[in-house]
Structure formats: C-alpha cells, structure tokens
Design an enzyme around this catalytic site. Sequence first.
Site, PDB file in Angstrom:
ATOM      1  N   LYS A  94      36.543  34.674  53.764  1.00  0.00           N
ATOM      2  CA  LYS A  94      35.924  33.505  52.831  1.00  0.00           C
ATOM      3  C   LYS A  94      37.073  33.573  51.967  1.00  0.00           C
ATOM      4  CE  LYS A  94      35.870  35.859  49.675  1.00  0.00           C
ATOM      5  NZ  LYS A  94      36.323  36.758  47.912  1.00  0.00           N
ATOM      6  N   ASP A 138      30.751  41.511  47.839  1.00  0.00           N
ATOM      7  CA  ASP A 138      31.020  39.858  48.423  1.00  0.00           C
ATOM      8  C   ASP A 138      30.559  40.590  50.411  1.00  0.00           C
ATOM      9  OD1 ASP A 138      32.414  38.797  47.441  1.00  0.00           O
ATOM     10  OD2 ASP A 138      34.485  38.934  47.723  1.00  0.00           O
TER      11      ASP A 138
HETATM   12  O1  C5P Z   1      31.705  45.411  45.234  1.00  0.00           O
HETATM   13  P1  C5P Z   1      33.260  45.507  45.286  1.00  0.00           P
HETATM   14  O2  C5P Z   1      33.512  46.712  45.867  1.00  0.00           O
HETATM   15  O3  C5P Z   1      33.815  44.572  46.898  1.00  0.00           O
HETATM   16  O4  C5P Z   1      33.875  44.934  44.104  1.00  0.00           O
HETATM   17  C1  C5P Z   1      35.266  45.665  44.186  1.00  0.00           C
HETATM   18  C2  C5P Z   1      35.683  46.587  42.336  1.00  0.00           C
HETATM   19  O5  C5P Z   1      35.670  45.044  41.499  1.00  0.00           O
HETATM   20  C3  C5P Z   1      34.398  46.335  41.329  1.00  0.00           C
HETATM   21  O6  C5P Z   1      34.467  48.358  41.328  1.00  0.00           O
HETATM   22  C4  C5P Z   1      34.727  46.136  40.285  1.00  0.00           C
HETATM   23  O7  C5P Z   1      35.701  46.625  39.421  1.00  0.00           O
HETATM   24  C5  C5P Z   1      35.283  45.069  40.237  1.00  0.00           C
HETATM   25  N1  C5P Z   1      34.377  43.615  40.102  1.00  0.00           N
HETATM   26  C6  C5P Z   1      33.126  43.292  39.181  1.00  0.00           C
HETATM   27  N2  C5P Z   1      32.406  42.082  39.433  1.00  0.00           N
HETATM   28  C7  C5P Z   1      32.452  41.581  40.531  1.00  0.00           C
HETATM   29  C8  C5P Z   1      32.752  42.210  42.029  1.00  0.00           C
HETATM   30  C9  C5P Z   1      33.927  42.480  41.775  1.00  0.00           C
HETATM   31  O8  C5P Z   1      33.458  43.660  38.234  1.00  0.00           O
HETATM   32  N3  C5P Z   1      31.066  41.018  40.730  1.00  0.00           N
END
Ligand code: C5P
Length: 288
Positions: free
Chosen positions: A14, A142
């Site tokens: 991605k 994602d």
């Molecule tokens: O959702 P995911 O586990 O991939 O996200 C990892 C971290 O990245 C989250 O805990 C957050 O700190 C940050 N994040 C964010 N905003 C998003 C996606 C991720 O702040 N839209």
Amino acid sequence: MTQRGFAARFARPKVNLFLHVTGKRDDGYHLLESLVCFPKSGGDALRVSAADDLVLTGSGPYSENMGESADNLVLRAAKLLQSEFDVSKGAHIHLEKNLPVASGIGGGSSDAAAAMHLLNKFWNIGASLDTLARLGARLGADIPVCLHAETALMEGVGETVTPVGPLPKIFILLVNPGVSVATPTVFKAMKKIGGKRVLPDFKAMSSPVLLESLRVCSNDLEVGAIELVPEIGDVLQALNDCADTQVVRMSGSGATCFALFEAEATAVAADTQIREGHPDWWTLVSGI
Ligand code: C5P
C-alpha cells in the site's frame, strides 16, 4: 477454492501517494486525506487450506521479522471473522512475507485484508466488501483501504474509502533502508497538521499533469519521521539524486520512501543506481 484444496491471494504493498493530516480526534487518532495506490508488482502471498485449528505459518525473506504486527494482525482478522460469523472451522494460513515489516507500505494491514478476503470465501461467509471493511477498521486504520486494494482516496481516520478509478500510467520505485518504524511515534512527532487541500480529479489527467499535481501534495508525517529516523532522509536524498524523479516522498509513517517516474526505463535505471549504492536496501519497481 481451487480443486487442490487451497485458495491464494497477493497482498500488494500500500503506498500513500500523499498523506495530508487534516485534524485530530479526541481519542488521539488523526483525520487524514490520502491518495492510496497498490503497485501491481510485488507483495506478500497468502494461501489458506483446511485445518482443524487456526494456524499461521510463514516463509520468505521477511518471515522472521513478521513479529507482533504482521502475524498477529492476520490471526486477529481470522479470529474476528470466526467470532462475528460463528465459524467453527479452522484454517491453515501461510504467509510468504516479501515486504519489509513496519515500513509504511501496509504490509501487516494488506496481509490482514487479503486473509479476510480469502477466509470470507473459504468459510463461505459471503460478507460484502463494506461489511469486511467495517470489521477491518476495528483492527487497523489501513485495513479498509487494503480490503479495497485499488487506487482510492482514504479519509476520516481511514474508514472512508472512495475508489478513484485507475490512474494514468506512471511508475514507482519503492526503497526501504531496513529500519522499522512505530506508527504511533511518528504521528506524535508530526510537526504541524497540514489541513485539507483542494484535490483535482487525478484520473482524468495525463501522466505529466498527474505527476505535477502529486508533487504539490505532501506527506505531513515526513518531517517528523526524518527527525526520528535519519535514514529516511538518506533514502529521500538517494532518490532525489536519481535522474528524472518527478515526485520523491515517504509512504505512510515510513521508513519506505518512493519516487515516481513517467517512464519505466528511468524507474529501472534509478533502481539500479540505488542498489549499487546501497546493496542492503530493499527496492521494488512497479507500474501503478
Ligand atoms: O490503526 P493502526 O493500528 O494502524 O494505528 C496505529 C497508530 O497510529 C494509532 O495507535 C495512532 O497512534 C496512529 N494513527 C493515528 N491516526 C490514524 C491512524 C493511525 O493517529 N488515522
């Protein structure tokens, strides 16, 4: 499922062609505006076959680094489907890990999305893409866009995915310096929220105009990420030193960076130059 009793699917990398951070929610998650694409070459390969329990095995150059994020996300996605749809069957999921982990190209998310598609069929669940995306969003921001696995605008914290149709033909060179990066740390290191931009209709453009339009976009996480992981700056510099690079940028929260090209030959020449200078870096050339 094939007659040989297994089903297989690629988990493409991605790439965030741009990533604008437009705000922050009270729960700490950031609001994004990101054009995401899935280069047609390379990726992890997943295979599912029958098993009594849920089993994940790995192979490939990065299987030893699958670690907590990649394999757990695949297993967590499988367990989520089992519990949501009362599935009592197991499955043997085999993941050939070719993409570097924790590298800003969605390896773990793309793997989990591919596993959800495979198991949705393998277990005859029959859930729609929208249902899978809603479930996937619980596991990672994602995952919805990776379930779509086509060029799309990603908004909200990742849950709003709007396919934009195929882009005009351009080529990408992806480069990773072998340093894994923790996404939350990079979001915390962000210097400033860039805000929303006026976005043109990318698919209606010629390749040169598309590249010009992408050039004026940004990855708002890049500056903070370079401070945390100076190797990201080295990769960006090495890409900028190649001929005919039209756009040079970091993907996601890094450390993978990319350059975009109008012609495949220049992308291949840049790849050769990078690999000669940095034989230990991971690279991938692909059409978009
Ligand atoms: O959702 P995911 O586990 O991939 O996200 C990892 C971290 O990245 C989250 O805990 C957050 O700190 C940050 N994040 C964010 N905003 C998003 C996606 C991720 O702040 N839209």
